[in-house]
Design an enzyme around this catalytic site. Sequence first.
Site, PDB file in Angstrom:
ATOM      1  N   ASN A 139     -13.067  -3.107   2.296  1.00 33.93           N
ATOM      2  CA  ASN A 139     -14.080  -2.077   2.402  1.00 33.93           C
ATOM      3  C   ASN A 139     -15.030  -2.171   1.209  1.00 33.93           C
ATOM      4  O   ASN A 139     -14.604  -2.491   0.092  1.00 33.93           O
ATOM      5  CB  ASN A 139     -13.423  -0.692   2.442  1.00 33.93           C
ATOM      6  CG  ASN A 139     -12.625  -0.477   3.711  1.00 33.93           C
ATOM      7  OD1 ASN A 139     -13.069  -0.841   4.798  1.00 33.93           O
ATOM      8  ND2 ASN A 139     -11.438   0.105   3.592  1.00 33.93           N
ATOM      9  N   GLY A 148     -15.452   3.578   3.703  1.00 39.10           N
ATOM     10  CA  GLY A 148     -14.199   4.252   3.407  1.00 39.10           C
ATOM     11  C   GLY A 148     -13.547   3.786   2.125  1.00 39.10           C
ATOM     12  O   GLY A 148     -12.414   4.174   1.837  1.00 39.10           O
ATOM     13  N   HIS A 195     -10.150  -4.971  -3.320  1.00 39.80           N
ATOM     14  CA  HIS A 195      -8.811  -5.252  -2.792  1.00 39.80           C
ATOM     15  C   HIS A 195      -8.942  -5.713  -1.355  1.00 39.80           C
ATOM     16  O   HIS A 195      -9.751  -5.181  -0.584  1.00 39.80           O
ATOM     17  CB  HIS A 195      -7.911  -4.023  -2.893  1.00 39.80           C
ATOM     18  CG  HIS A 195      -8.549  -2.752  -2.415  1.00 39.80           C
ATOM     19  ND1 HIS A 195      -9.435  -2.031  -3.180  1.00 39.80           N
ATOM     20  CD2 HIS A 195      -8.441  -2.087  -1.239  1.00 39.80           C
ATOM     21  CE1 HIS A 195      -9.846  -0.982  -2.500  1.00 39.80           C
ATOM     22  NE2 HIS A 195      -9.259  -0.991  -1.304  1.00 39.80           N
ATOM     23  N   ASP A 239       0.844  -1.191   0.000  1.00 46.98           N
ATOM     24  CA  ASP A 239       0.000   0.000   0.000  1.00 46.98           C
ATOM     25  C   ASP A 239       0.887   1.251   0.000  1.00 46.98           C
ATOM     26  O   ASP A 239       1.898   1.321   0.708  1.00 46.98           O
ATOM     27  CB  ASP A 239      -0.916  -0.003   1.240  1.00 46.98           C
ATOM     28  CG  ASP A 239      -2.070   0.982   1.105  1.00 46.98           C
ATOM     29  OD1 ASP A 239      -3.220   0.527   0.996  1.00 46.98           O
ATOM     30  OD2 ASP A 239      -1.806   2.208   1.098  1.00 46.98           O
ATOM     31  N   ILE A 240       0.481   2.245  -0.771  1.00 45.62           N
ATOM     32  CA  ILE A 240       1.271   3.471  -0.908  1.00 45.62           C
ATOM     33  C   ILE A 240       1.243   4.305   0.370  1.00 45.62           C
ATOM     34  O   ILE A 240       2.147   5.126   0.598  1.00 45.62           O
ATOM     35  CB  ILE A 240       0.748   4.280  -2.125  1.00 45.62           C
ATOM     36  CG1 ILE A 240       1.804   5.223  -2.664  1.00 45.62           C
ATOM     37  CG2 ILE A 240      -0.529   5.023  -1.780  1.00 45.62           C
ATOM     38  CD1 ILE A 240       1.439   5.846  -4.003  1.00 45.62           C
ATOM     39  N   HIS A 245      -7.069  -5.821   2.062  1.00 42.71           N
ATOM     40  CA  HIS A 245      -5.949  -5.263   2.819  1.00 42.71           C
ATOM     41  C   HIS A 245      -5.390  -6.366   3.731  1.00 42.71           C
ATOM     42  O   HIS A 245      -6.148  -7.000   4.476  1.00 42.71           O
ATOM     43  CB  HIS A 245      -6.416  -4.129   3.739  1.00 42.71           C
ATOM     44  CG  HIS A 245      -6.943  -2.908   3.049  1.00 42.71           C
ATOM     45  ND1 HIS A 245      -6.199  -1.754   2.900  1.00 42.71           N
ATOM     46  CD2 HIS A 245      -8.154  -2.644   2.498  1.00 42.71           C
ATOM     47  CE1 HIS A 245      -6.936  -0.827   2.296  1.00 42.71           C
ATOM     48  NE2 HIS A 245      -8.123  -1.345   2.043  1.00 42.71           N
TER      49      HIS A 245
HETATM   50  P1  5GP Z   1      -9.727   1.563   0.381  1.00 40.64           P
HETATM   51  O1  5GP Z   1      -9.848   2.847   1.147  1.00 40.64           O
HETATM   52  O2  5GP Z   1     -10.393   1.682  -0.979  1.00 40.64           O
HETATM   53  O3  5GP Z   1     -10.189   0.347   1.128  1.00 40.64           O
HETATM   54  O4  5GP Z   1      -8.190   1.326   0.164  1.00 40.64           O
HETATM   55  C1  5GP Z   1      -7.488   1.851  -0.910  1.00 40.64           C
HETATM   56  C2  5GP Z   1      -6.031   1.733  -0.575  1.00 40.64           C
HETATM   57  O5  5GP Z   1      -5.283   1.889  -1.753  1.00 40.64           O
HETATM   58  C3  5GP Z   1      -5.551   2.802   0.415  1.00 40.64           C
HETATM   59  O6  5GP Z   1      -5.005   2.168   1.563  1.00 40.64           O
HETATM   60  C4  5GP Z   1      -4.524   3.589  -0.386  1.00 40.64           C
HETATM   61  O7  5GP Z   1      -3.426   4.001   0.393  1.00 40.64           O
HETATM   62  C5  5GP Z   1      -4.133   2.615  -1.468  1.00 40.64           C
HETATM   63  N1  5GP Z   1      -3.724   3.221  -2.724  1.00 40.64           N
HETATM   64  C6  5GP Z   1      -4.402   4.186  -3.399  1.00 40.64           C
HETATM   65  N2  5GP Z   1      -3.750   4.486  -4.534  1.00 40.64           N
HETATM   66  C7  5GP Z   1      -2.654   3.688  -4.576  1.00 40.64           C
HETATM   67  C8  5GP Z   1      -1.597   3.543  -5.514  1.00 40.64           C
HETATM   68  O8  5GP Z   1      -1.522   4.208  -6.551  1.00 40.64           O
HETATM   69  N3  5GP Z   1      -0.640   2.625  -5.237  1.00 40.64           N
HETATM   70  C9  5GP Z   1      -0.686   1.858  -4.102  1.00 40.64           C
HETATM   71  N4  5GP Z   1       0.315   0.998  -3.914  1.00 40.64           N
HETATM   72  N5  5GP Z   1      -1.663   1.979  -3.184  1.00 40.64           N
HETATM   73  C10 5GP Z   1      -2.645   2.879  -3.437  1.00 40.64           C
END
Ligand code: 5GP
Length: 114
Positions: A87, A93, A100, A30-31, A102
């Site tokens: 999520n 969120g 995906h 995760d970034i 986590h």
């Molecule tokens: P969500 O909030 O949709 O459950 O999680 C999305 C996740 O994707 C977040 O934890 C966010 O930091 C990660 N994320 C968003 N854009 C990127 C990206 O371009 N590269 C990576 N490696 N992670 C990303």
Amino acid sequence: MRECVFCQIVRRESPAYIVYEDDSTIAFKDINPQAPVHILVIPKRHIRTLLDIQSSDEPLLGHLFSVANTVAREHGIAQRGFRLVMNCGLESGQSVWHIHLHVLGGRKMGWPPG
Ligand code: 5GP
Ligand code: ZN
């Protein structure tokens, strides 16, 4: 799906630290990590939310969990414990509209989640 950042990662059009890949699945760091280990396991095929899963996707979803298991073992968090989060929708969120899982670990987790 040109605008989906995770599809771009699958196609290598956007950089990511990839830790696992097979025919149907890819996993990358995760970034913006929320724990010492924070890896996202995704299907390569674009699926917008968990609500878009079809019964024919059940093997794929099961495989995501199997990959999460592998990732947890390879990153040393399997024995001490880790958390899987998916999520679904705005109030959860969800911010990237490509499902995906986590994989979070390496620190004590709180409950309930925020
Ligand atoms: P969500 O909030 O949709 O459950 O999680 C999305 C996740 O994707 C977040 O934890 C966010 O930091 C990660 N994320 C968003 N854009 C990127 C990206 O371009 N590269 C990576 N490696 N992670 C990303
Ligand atoms: Zn996508």
